[in-house]
Design a protein around this motif. Structure first.
Motif, mmCIF file in Angstrom:
data_model
loop_
_atom_site.group_PDB
_atom_site.id
_atom_site.type_symbol
_atom_site.label_atom_id
_atom_site.label_comp_id
_atom_site.label_asym_id
_atom_site.label_seq_id
_atom_site.Cartn_x
_atom_site.Cartn_y
_atom_site.Cartn_z
ATOM 1 N N PHE A 103 -17.929 10.494 -3.507
ATOM 2 C CA PHE A 103 -17.163 9.441 -3.387
ATOM 3 C C PHE A 103 -17.686 8.314 -3.418
ATOM 4 N N ARG A 104 -18.883 8.238 -2.996
ATOM 5 C CA ARG A 104 -19.734 6.897 -3.272
ATOM 6 C C ARG A 104 -19.869 6.716 -4.739
ATOM 7 N N ILE A 105 -20.217 7.473 -5.541
ATOM 8 C CA ILE A 105 -20.208 7.377 -6.773
ATOM 9 C C ILE A 105 -19.314 6.947 -7.517
ATOM 10 N N LEU A 106 -18.149 7.336 -7.215
ATOM 11 C CA LEU A 106 -16.811 6.958 -7.911
ATOM 12 C C LEU A 106 -16.189 5.721 -7.236
ATOM 13 N N TYR A 107 -16.562 5.381 -6.004
ATOM 14 C CA TYR A 107 -15.827 4.191 -5.412
ATOM 15 C C TYR A 107 -16.637 3.148 -5.145
ATOM 16 N N PHE A 108 -18.150 3.290 -5.233
ATOM 17 C CA PHE A 108 -18.934 2.222 -5.005
ATOM 18 C C PHE A 108 -19.741 1.827 -6.267
ATOM 19 N N LEU A 109 -20.580 3.030 -6.697
ATOM 20 C CA LEU A 109 -21.482 2.651 -7.468
ATOM 21 C C LEU A 109 -20.920 2.298 -9.173
ATOM 22 N N ILE A 110 -20.065 3.149 -9.356
ATOM 23 C CA ILE A 110 -19.569 2.961 -10.798
ATOM 24 C C ILE A 110 -18.644 1.592 -10.848
ATOM 25 N N PRO A 111 -17.635 1.206 -9.915
ATOM 26 C CA PRO A 111 -17.292 0.021 -9.912
ATOM 27 C C PRO A 111 -18.261 -1.193 -9.785
ATOM 28 N N PHE A 112 -19.323 -1.119 -8.891
ATOM 29 C CA PHE A 112 -20.198 -1.949 -8.925
ATOM 30 C C PHE A 112 -20.882 -2.471 -10.012
ATOM 31 N N GLY A 113 -21.460 -1.270 -11.005
ATOM 32 C CA GLY A 113 -21.903 -1.557 -12.033
ATOM 33 C C GLY A 113 -20.850 -2.356 -13.068
ATOM 34 N N ILE A 114 -19.910 -1.645 -13.112
ATOM 35 C CA ILE A 114 -18.907 -2.413 -13.888
ATOM 36 C C ILE A 114 -18.539 -3.891 -13.680
ATOM 37 N N SER A 115 -18.777 -4.307 -12.631
ATOM 38 C CA SER A 115 -18.318 -5.691 -12.007
ATOM 39 C C SER A 115 -19.722 -6.323 -12.466
ATOM 40 N N ILE A 116 -20.841 -5.742 -12.102
ATOM 41 C CA ILE A 116 -22.085 -6.737 -12.388
ATOM 42 C C ILE A 116 -21.919 -6.886 -13.926
ATOM 43 N N SER A 117 -21.583 -5.949 -14.743
ATOM 44 C CA SER A 117 -21.613 -6.170 -16.378
ATOM 45 C C SER A 117 -20.726 -7.159 -16.798
ATOM 46 N N ILE A 118 -19.475 -7.072 -15.971
ATOM 47 C CA ILE A 118 -18.485 -7.817 -16.469
ATOM 48 C C ILE A 118 -18.876 -9.656 -16.072
ATOM 49 N N MET A 119 -19.174 -9.588 -14.931
ATOM 50 C CA MET A 119 -19.834 -10.969 -14.468
ATOM 51 C C MET A 119 -20.914 -11.399 -15.314
ATOM 52 N N GLY A 120 -21.748 -10.624 -15.617
ATOM 53 C CA GLY A 120 -22.858 -10.655 -16.480
ATOM 54 C C GLY A 120 -22.358 -11.461 -17.612
ATOM 55 N N MET A 121 -21.593 -10.547 -18.469
ATOM 56 C CA MET A 121 -21.080 -10.939 -19.847
ATOM 57 C C MET A 121 -20.107 -12.418 -19.758
ATOM 58 N N ARG A 122 -19.656 -12.470 -18.754
ATOM 59 C CA ARG A 122 -18.785 -13.678 -18.566
ATOM 60 C C ARG A 122 -19.612 -14.888 -18.462
ATOM 61 N N GLU A 123 -20.827 -14.864 -17.523
ATOM 62 C CA GLU A 123 -21.790 -16.099 -17.445
ATOM 63 C C GLU A 123 -22.394 -16.125 -18.749
ATOM 64 N N PHE A 124 -22.932 -14.962 -19.390
ATOM 65 C CA PHE A 124 -23.454 -15.236 -20.851
ATOM 66 C C PHE A 124 -22.492 -15.960 -21.832
ATOM 67 N N TRP A 125 -21.228 -15.486 -21.720
ATOM 68 C CA TRP A 125 -20.340 -16.214 -22.715
ATOM 69 C C TRP A 125 -20.123 -17.821 -22.340
ATOM 70 N N LEU A 126 -19.847 -18.051 -21.054
ATOM 71 C CA LEU A 126 -19.715 -19.316 -20.741
ATOM 72 C C LEU A 126 -20.817 -20.280 -20.824
ATOM 73 N N ASN A 127 -21.989 -19.754 -20.617
ATOM 74 C CA ASN A 127 -23.172 -20.732 -20.362
ATOM 75 C C ASN A 127 -24.350 -20.661 -21.474
ATOM 76 N N VAL A 128 -23.948 -19.517 -22.282
ATOM 77 C CA VAL A 128 -24.852 -19.382 -23.883
ATOM 78 C C VAL A 128 -23.873 -19.612 -25.331
ATOM 79 N N VAL A 129 -23.237 -18.669 -24.927
ATOM 80 C CA VAL A 129 -22.200 -18.786 -26.463
ATOM 81 C C VAL A 129 -21.406 -19.784 -26.411
ATOM 82 N N GLN A 130 -20.628 -20.255 -25.585
ATOM 83 C CA GLN A 130 -19.763 -21.407 -25.674
ATOM 84 C C GLN A 130 -20.480 -22.632 -26.012
ATOM 85 N N PRO A 131 -21.454 -22.958 -25.221
ATOM 86 C CA PRO A 131 -22.444 -24.197 -25.545
ATOM 87 C C PRO A 131 -22.944 -24.021 -26.866
#
Length: 353
Positions: free
Chosen positions: A297-325
């Motif tokens: 349950f921890r893998i499904l509900y905590f770890l996997i969504p946490f990894g997805i969220s970190i990846s999404i926020m990391g790509m978003r910050e990279f896009w806003l602060n590196v790619v767009q400028p």
């Protein structure tokens, strides 16, 4: 008597304060839960846990994963509902979904959800002109959705199966049923309070006011919380060992109580607190088998969504602060080159003349 109470209240605010009291309660819950968990895990065979992991049917794991997806899809409506309630209709659903998913998963896994989740929400919503006060209102309304859903399901479950909570709160079933009736009565009183107002009810003062949803919209608010909790509890139910048998309502009561304890502790991912509560409340199950369920349950509900969220926020910050400028600088350079190319023939013609 009034002077004594006033003096005690003033002394409490000056010397202790609600913030320090909350931190002390959180630490107390964590210490108690960790000590209980260590005592419960004494003598547990890791080999039996690994064997129990392989015994969980793959089909049940797949269905539990779908329930987790359903829970997080429902979770996206926490922010969307709050945004519409405070009148921020220009923020699209996809942004509300992004904020709700990332703020919950990252905040809950890191701990201190109120601050970490609020910071992530502000980072996302500030691009759409929302202020810190707007984000505070969203956090409040999202929390209200969570608590209304919890109280409704917990009240219904404990009224039907009051003995399900006795192993955790050590109270007789009759007392648990009274608590359940109190939860449902509190929700009913809240509905009456919302319905009897001449206009939409408000909370807050000194420039910070949040307009509460109407009684009809509060039904939608409760439904969002109930569906979210239902998916989560069903995911846990699908992963539970086949023997001994346990009904869904009883497990849902235990699951919600364990979840609330985890939230109250502010521990990262409710680690230790949620697990100890589940182990204590379900002594009829083998410890190794129940631990295997909690790991999946921890893998499904905590770890996997946490990894997805970190990846999404990391790509978003990279896009806003590196790619767009970089794209903006390239566009400016192209515009400058094009304008220079236009100016050069003009200068040549002027020189000839």
């Amino acid at each position: 008597m009034y002077r004594l109470l006033t003096t005690l209240q003033r002394g409490f605010k000056e010397r202790i304060g609600w913030k320090r009291l909350g931190i002390a309660v959180s630490l107390l819950i964590i210490v108690f839960a960790v000590s209980t968990l260590l005592h419960t895990l004494r003598g547990v065979d890791s080999g039996v846990i690994l064997t129990a992991l392989t015994e969980i049917p793959h089909g049940h794991i797949g269905l539990a994963a779908l329930c987790v997806v359903g829970a997080f899809c429902t979770l996206t409506f926490y922010d969307f509902f709050a945004l519409r309630t405070i009148g921020k209709t220009h923020v699209p659903y996809r942004i509300a979904a992004l904020s709700s998913f990332t703020s919950y998963t990252i905040g809950h896994n890191i701990g201190a959800t109120v601050f970490t989740g609020g910071a992530i929400r502000f980072r996302i919503y500030s691009d759409y002109g929302l202020t810190a006060i707007d984000v505070a209102k969203i956090c409040f309304l999202s929390g209200l959705t969570f608590w209304l859903g919890n109280l409704f399901v917990l009240g219904f479950g404990m009224a039907w199966h009051p003995w399900a909570a006795s192993a955790m709160d050590l109270l007789p079933p009759a007392m648990n049923r009274l608590i359940a009736i109190g939860c449902l009565s509190g929700i009913a009183a809240y509905f009456i309070w919302l319905s009897t107002g001449k206009a939409r009810r408000e909370l807050g003062q000194n420039g910070w006011k949040v307009i509460l949803p109407s009684a009809r919209l509060t039904l939608v608010q409760i439904l969002i919380g109930v569906v979210d909790l239902g998916f989560c509890a069903l995911a846990m139910y699908l992963l539970m060992p086949v023997q001994p048998d346990i009904d869904f309502i009883s497990l849902a009561v235990v699951f919600i109580l364990a979840t609330l304890l985890g939230f109250a502790s502010h521990a990262p991912g409710s680690i230790g607190v949620f697990d100890a509560a589940m182990l204590v409340a379900l002594p009829e199950f083998g410890r190794e088998q129940l631990l295997a369920t909690l790991v999946v349950f921890r893998i499904l509900y905590f770890l996997i969504p946490f990894g997805i969220s970190i990846s999404i926020m990391g790509m978003r910050e990279f896009w806003l602060n590196v790619v767009q400028p970089w794209q903006e600088r390239r566009r400016l350079n192209d515009d400058y080159t094009a304008s220079a190319a236009v100016r050069q023939p003009v200068k040549k013609r002027q020189a000839r003349s």
